[in-house]
Write an enzyme that holds these catalytic residues in place. Structure first.
Site, PDB file in Angstrom:
ATOM      1  N   TYR A 261       5.533   5.761   5.693  1.00 39.69           N
ATOM      2  CA  TYR A 261       6.333   6.524   5.471  1.00 39.69           C
ATOM      3  C   TYR A 261       7.327   7.401   6.614  1.00 39.69           C
ATOM      4  O   TYR A 261       7.988   8.295   6.487  1.00 39.69           O
ATOM      5  CB  TYR A 261       5.878   7.968   4.809  1.00 39.69           C
ATOM      6  CG  TYR A 261       5.638   7.576   3.150  1.00 39.69           C
ATOM      7  CD1 TYR A 261       6.563   7.727   2.340  1.00 39.69           C
ATOM      8  CD2 TYR A 261       4.706   6.750   2.769  1.00 39.69           C
ATOM      9  CE1 TYR A 261       6.500   7.364   1.013  1.00 39.69           C
ATOM     10  CE2 TYR A 261       4.446   6.347   1.338  1.00 39.69           C
ATOM     11  CZ  TYR A 261       5.332   6.699   0.693  1.00 39.69           C
ATOM     12  OH  TYR A 261       5.453   6.149  -0.551  1.00 39.69           O
TER      13      TYR A 261
ATOM     14  N   ALA B 227       0.897  -1.177   0.049  1.00 35.74           N
ATOM     15  CA  ALA B 227       0.031   0.119  -0.022  1.00 35.74           C
ATOM     16  C   ALA B 227       0.884   1.153   0.217  1.00 35.74           C
ATOM     17  O   ALA B 227       1.923   1.290   0.532  1.00 35.74           O
ATOM     18  CB  ALA B 227      -0.835  -0.102   1.392  1.00 35.74           C
ATOM     19  N   LYS B 228       0.411   2.258  -0.701  1.00 31.80           N
ATOM     20  CA  LYS B 228       1.115   3.580  -0.415  1.00 31.80           C
ATOM     21  C   LYS B 228       0.517   4.249   0.809  1.00 31.80           C
ATOM     22  O   LYS B 228      -0.518   5.143   0.350  1.00 31.80           O
ATOM     23  CB  LYS B 228       0.778   4.355  -1.852  1.00 31.80           C
ATOM     24  CG  LYS B 228       1.741   5.594  -1.948  1.00 31.80           C
ATOM     25  CD  LYS B 228       2.295   6.231  -3.206  1.00 31.80           C
ATOM     26  CE  LYS B 228       2.784   7.671  -3.331  1.00 31.80           C
ATOM     27  NZ  LYS B 228       3.971   7.414  -2.666  1.00 31.80           N
ATOM     28  N   ALA B 229       0.690   3.857   1.946  1.00 33.05           N
ATOM     29  CA  ALA B 229      -0.010   4.101   3.003  1.00 33.05           C
ATOM     30  C   ALA B 229       1.021   5.028   3.827  1.00 33.05           C
ATOM     31  O   ALA B 229       1.978   4.899   3.983  1.00 33.05           O
ATOM     32  CB  ALA B 229      -0.255   2.963   3.992  1.00 33.05           C
TER      33      ALA B 229
END
Ligand code: PMP
Length: 296
Positions: free
Chosen positions: A162, A156-158
């Site tokens: 980050y 996921a680009k969650a």
């Protein structure tokens, strides 16, 4: 420095374009406290969003990994993205769609929260400075490692993923580097804090298998460009010691595009012909005129 809350223009927010400064979320939003938040980064070239369908689908898939459903279809998200870009009259810009759980529940459990979607676009020409891109960026090793798929929703680009990227990037910048190169949980090469990595070895491209980090949309486009040029592409586990055998290194990402690497913590690389070729090919791809459709 741009102050992102204080801009003219419009942001698409929960179904309509709204004045940029009025788009706010409450401080008790679940997305802020518990990282129930996914996002995208997209680029506009000559007024067109590059690979808008791939990005919009990844946004939907990222939300699915986090257990929530964005209340708009793929087609609706694409249309909203185009509206946000057109509202600013942008020709070359960055687009940031973001979806998150709202403020209806405050606690780990958040099943009843409303899902929000916002899409903002702004002029943003280059992630790394033009000089850094010409000479190659300087990377430092990150202290943090990418977690395995058993420890986090790694595809996921969650927002939550980050946390270690910001920590690693800050540490690298403090030491005077442009960015940090992260290993994965096994100690194999993974990616930088916002881009995928490629090594050129004996004329072939070698890149880590994306089994615990983002399989970038730019990464996939660059693999296709390399193959179209007859360059062999090998996706495999790569140890950090193998950098000693690399003739060139470069990174790929929506923000980074194709950016050569000039140094990794003291080890120098020259900006070579394959990186240069793929930079040119990527520019041609992103700037390609739209296909002309003629009436039958
Ligand atoms: N890895 C990370 C951690 C990123 O943030 C990005 C940028 N989205 C990438 C890789 C590259 O992905 P893409 O090419 O889809 O932008």
């Amino acid at each position: 420095m741009i102050n992102f809350h204080d801009q003219d223009g419009l942001i698409w927010y929960d179904g309509a374009l709204q004045p940029w400064r009025d788009v706010k979320l409450h401080v008790l939003s679940h997305g802020l406290h518990y990282a129930s938040c996914v996002f995208e980064g997209e680029r506009v070239y000559d007024g067109r969003v590059f690979k808008v369908t791939d990005h919009s689908q990844r946004l939907i898939d990222s939300a699915k990994w986090l257990g929530f459903k964005i209340p708009y279809s793929l087609a609706e998200i694409e249309k909203a993205t185009r509206e946000a870009v057109a509202a600013g009259g942008h020709k070359d810009a960055y687009v940031r769609p973001v979806a998150w759980r709202g403020s209806e529940q405050m606690g780990v459990s958040a099943q009843q929260t409303k899902i929000h979607l916002a899409i903002a676009a702004w002029e943003w020409p280059s992630y790394f400075s033009p000089e850094a891109r010409l000479k190659g960026i300087r990377l430092a090793w990150a202290d943090w490692r990418r977690p395995p798929g058993s420890a986090a929703p790694v595809h996921a680009k969650a927002a939550g993923l980050y946390m270690i990227c910001t920590l690693s990037k800050h540490a690298a910048e403090t030491k005077g580097f442009d960015d940090a190169l992260m290993l994965d949980w096994r100690g194999q090469l993974a990616e930088t804090t916002g881009a995928n990595v490629f090594l050129v070895m004996k004329g072939a491209l070698h890149t880590p298998t994306p089994d615990c980090f983002l399989d970038g949309i730019t990464r996939r486009a660059v693999i296709a460009l390399a193959k179209a040029r007859g360059i062999a592409v090998v996706e495999r586990a790569i140890g950090p010691d193998e950098l000693a055998k690399a003739d060139e290194v470069f990174v790929t990402g929506t923000a980074a595009e194709v950016t050569p690497v000039g140094e990794i913590d003291g080890r120098r690389f020259t900006v070579g012909p394959i990186a240069r070729q793929l930079m040119d090919d990527f520019t041609a791809l992103t700037r390609a005129p739209a296909p002309v459709t003629t009436a039958a």
